[in-house]
Design an enzyme around this catalytic site. Sequence first.
Site, PDB file in Angstrom:
ATOM      1  N   GLY A 116      -6.061 -20.442 -42.853  1.00 14.49           N
ATOM      2  CA  GLY A 116      -5.707 -19.086 -42.431  1.00 14.49           C
ATOM      3  C   GLY A 116      -6.233 -17.963 -43.301  1.00 14.49           C
ATOM      4  O   GLY A 116      -5.834 -16.810 -43.114  1.00 14.49           O
ATOM      5  N   LYS A 118      -9.161 -16.456 -43.374  1.00 19.63           N
ATOM      6  CA  LYS A 118      -9.884 -15.410 -42.630  1.00 19.63           C
ATOM      7  C   LYS A 118      -8.977 -14.765 -41.586  1.00 19.63           C
ATOM      8  O   LYS A 118      -9.038 -13.560 -41.366  1.00 19.63           O
ATOM      9  CB  LYS A 118     -11.158 -15.983 -42.029  1.00 19.63           C
ATOM     10  CG  LYS A 118     -12.130 -16.289 -43.183  1.00 19.63           C
ATOM     11  CD  LYS A 118     -13.378 -16.965 -42.795  1.00 19.63           C
ATOM     12  CE  LYS A 118     -14.249 -17.221 -44.009  1.00 19.63           C
ATOM     13  NZ  LYS A 118     -13.841 -18.386 -44.836  1.00 19.63           N
ATOM     14  N   CYS A 234     -19.471 -22.847 -45.758  1.00 21.12           N
ATOM     15  CA  CYS A 234     -19.453 -22.887 -47.223  1.00 21.12           C
ATOM     16  C   CYS A 234     -20.453 -23.955 -47.678  1.00 21.12           C
ATOM     17  O   CYS A 234     -20.150 -24.814 -48.490  1.00 21.12           O
ATOM     18  CB  CYS A 234     -18.043 -23.151 -47.751  1.00 21.12           C
ATOM     19  SG  CYS A 234     -17.303 -24.644 -47.115  1.00 21.12           S
TER      20      CYS A 234
HETATM   21  N1  SAM Z   1     -11.337 -20.284 -41.547  1.00 26.14           N
HETATM   22  C1  SAM Z   1     -10.477 -21.077 -42.365  1.00 26.14           C
HETATM   23  C2  SAM Z   1      -9.933 -20.222 -43.465  1.00 26.14           C
HETATM   24  O1  SAM Z   1     -10.520 -19.186 -43.768  1.00 26.14           O
HETATM   25  O2  SAM Z   1      -8.885 -20.569 -43.984  1.00 26.14           O
HETATM   26  C3  SAM Z   1     -11.196 -22.302 -42.866  1.00 26.14           C
HETATM   27  C4  SAM Z   1     -11.805 -23.106 -41.764  1.00 26.14           C
HETATM   28  S1  SAM Z   1     -12.560 -24.575 -42.246  1.00 26.14           S
HETATM   29  C5  SAM Z   1     -14.014 -24.083 -42.958  1.00 26.14           C
HETATM   30  C6  SAM Z   1     -13.087 -25.253 -40.735  1.00 26.14           C
HETATM   31  C7  SAM Z   1     -11.988 -25.632 -39.772  1.00 26.14           C
HETATM   32  O3  SAM Z   1     -12.590 -26.197 -38.619  1.00 26.14           O
HETATM   33  C8  SAM Z   1     -11.060 -26.686 -40.304  1.00 26.14           C
HETATM   34  O4  SAM Z   1      -9.736 -26.238 -40.279  1.00 26.14           O
HETATM   35  C9  SAM Z   1     -11.244 -27.858 -39.351  1.00 26.14           C
HETATM   36  O5  SAM Z   1     -10.030 -28.549 -39.079  1.00 26.14           O
HETATM   37  C10 SAM Z   1     -11.760 -27.209 -38.120  1.00 26.14           C
HETATM   38  N2  SAM Z   1     -12.545 -28.113 -37.258  1.00 26.14           N
HETATM   39  C11 SAM Z   1     -12.986 -29.367 -37.500  1.00 26.14           C
HETATM   40  N3  SAM Z   1     -13.643 -29.844 -36.443  1.00 26.14           N
HETATM   41  C12 SAM Z   1     -13.643 -28.891 -35.521  1.00 26.14           C
HETATM   42  C13 SAM Z   1     -14.167 -28.805 -34.217  1.00 26.14           C
HETATM   43  N4  SAM Z   1     -14.849 -29.791 -33.669  1.00 26.14           N
HETATM   44  N5  SAM Z   1     -13.943 -27.682 -33.543  1.00 26.14           N
HETATM   45  C14 SAM Z   1     -13.285 -26.661 -34.109  1.00 26.14           C
HETATM   46  N6  SAM Z   1     -12.763 -26.681 -35.328  1.00 26.14           N
HETATM   47  C15 SAM Z   1     -12.946 -27.798 -36.030  1.00 26.14           C
END
Ligand code: SAM
Length: 454
Positions: A116, A118, A234
């Site tokens: 969360g 972003k 990232c």
């Molecule tokens: N935006 C978040 C933050 O700022 O706290 C971090 C997000 S993290 C980089 C990527 C997210 O994508 C993870 O929570 C992961 O569970 C989710 N994810 C994994 N596979 C996915 C998919 N196929 N489609 C959408 N989201 C996915």
Amino acid sequence: MLPTAFIAQMRQMLGDQQLAQFLKCYDEPRTYGLRFNRLKMNSQLVEHSFLQQAWNLKQIPWCEDGYYYDYNQRPGKHPYHAAGLYYIQEPSAMTAAELLDPQPGETILDLAAAPGGKSTQIAAKMQGSGVLISNEIHPSRAKILSENIERMGIVNTIVTCAAPSELATRFPATFDRIMLDAPCSGEGMFRKDEGAIKEWSPESVQQCAARQWGIIQDAISMLKRGGMLAYSTCTFNRQENEEMIRQILDHYPNMMLIKEHRVWPHLEQGEGHYVALLQNGQPEEDEATSQLKTKEKQNKELSTVWDAYTAWAKEVIPHFHLPQGRPILFGEHLYFLPTTNDLSLTSKQLNKLKLPRAGLQLGEYRKNRFIPAHALAMAVKVCEASEAHCLVLGASQVTSYLHGETIAVDDKLTGWCIVAIAFSEDDAFPLGWGKASQGQLKNHLPKGLRQQQA
Ligand code: SAM
């Protein structure tokens, strides 16, 4: 221990000299950041609080609400954290929402939102106005996301737990802005998270890129025309970053790259991060708005011309009264459309109807001047015109006027005049318009009505 294939990849990207600098930063401590919650705190409150010194807060250059903090102070354990005064967030992760630039009142989607960081940053910028859909595909992570949204006191966010494709079928062309912080190979997190190093391989980079491409296509389908997409990762490799953006631009001619930004850990105080901002073509005014704007413009033009006519008529034909009706503009031509209580023709009814005479033609508006129409002269009675703007001709002058000639007049006569033919001592009838200046009356009888000289 960094994977050999990763070091080779970075050598290719950076060259030997920068690579040495890059690798050296892995011996240095990682950075820690927190972002104050603008929904509860403002920067003045922060600067004047004891926290500034106690936690050795230092401004993060790319985020107004973001600060580096002294890790030993453990702000995550402080009751202020439970009160939602700030969110612990890796400093470079704050760049993406800054670039997306959410605005109050907008409809925004954060497609991969847990835990969360972003979403809470976006919601703070929305200031409680508009709607943020904050989505996370994995249920356990969606729960954490929901708790963080709650802790920060956000009121305008709906948390969903769905695959991007599922949202895409429900929300076509819906969002003003979309944040896609994509699941990635996490190369930028190696200094922070040893697990990311263990999971990394060239194959996992390929898999991530394939997954990202699927999510991106769903995201684009949910963007409004003119909407903004922030795509962030990232990770360092080009496949998941720049090449992914090229793929978008190749497949979607409408999509425009607005900005790309990288945070490098050896150049700035933050872990590795990449963000690109794209726009889905130019915004399209919805039809209702554009129709309203056209109508407003037309009304404005009409009222300008109508005002010019009424000011002119007050001076030249002060006793002339129009029947029940309304003015209407056809280009520069002002008409007066008669109406009854039963019939008031609308623009829609008149649209594309051939109209040789749309009521009474009053005149034209050219170069900010009102020019009376011949039809108006024929509708006005001599007694309705101001004496100073009426000229009753003698018999020989009538012939000259009907031939279209200029007529010598008293040089006190100026401006638009009803040119009339005498009938009896008391009566005269208009023939048309003339414009007097310096002893000359310019003939405004329409050319088609002028009589041939014998
Ligand atoms: N935006 C978040 C933050 O700022 O706290 C971090 C997000 S993290 C980089 C990527 C997210 O994508 C993870 O929570 C992961 O569970 C989710 N994810 C994994 N596979 C996915 C998919 N196929 N489609 C959408 N989201 C996915």
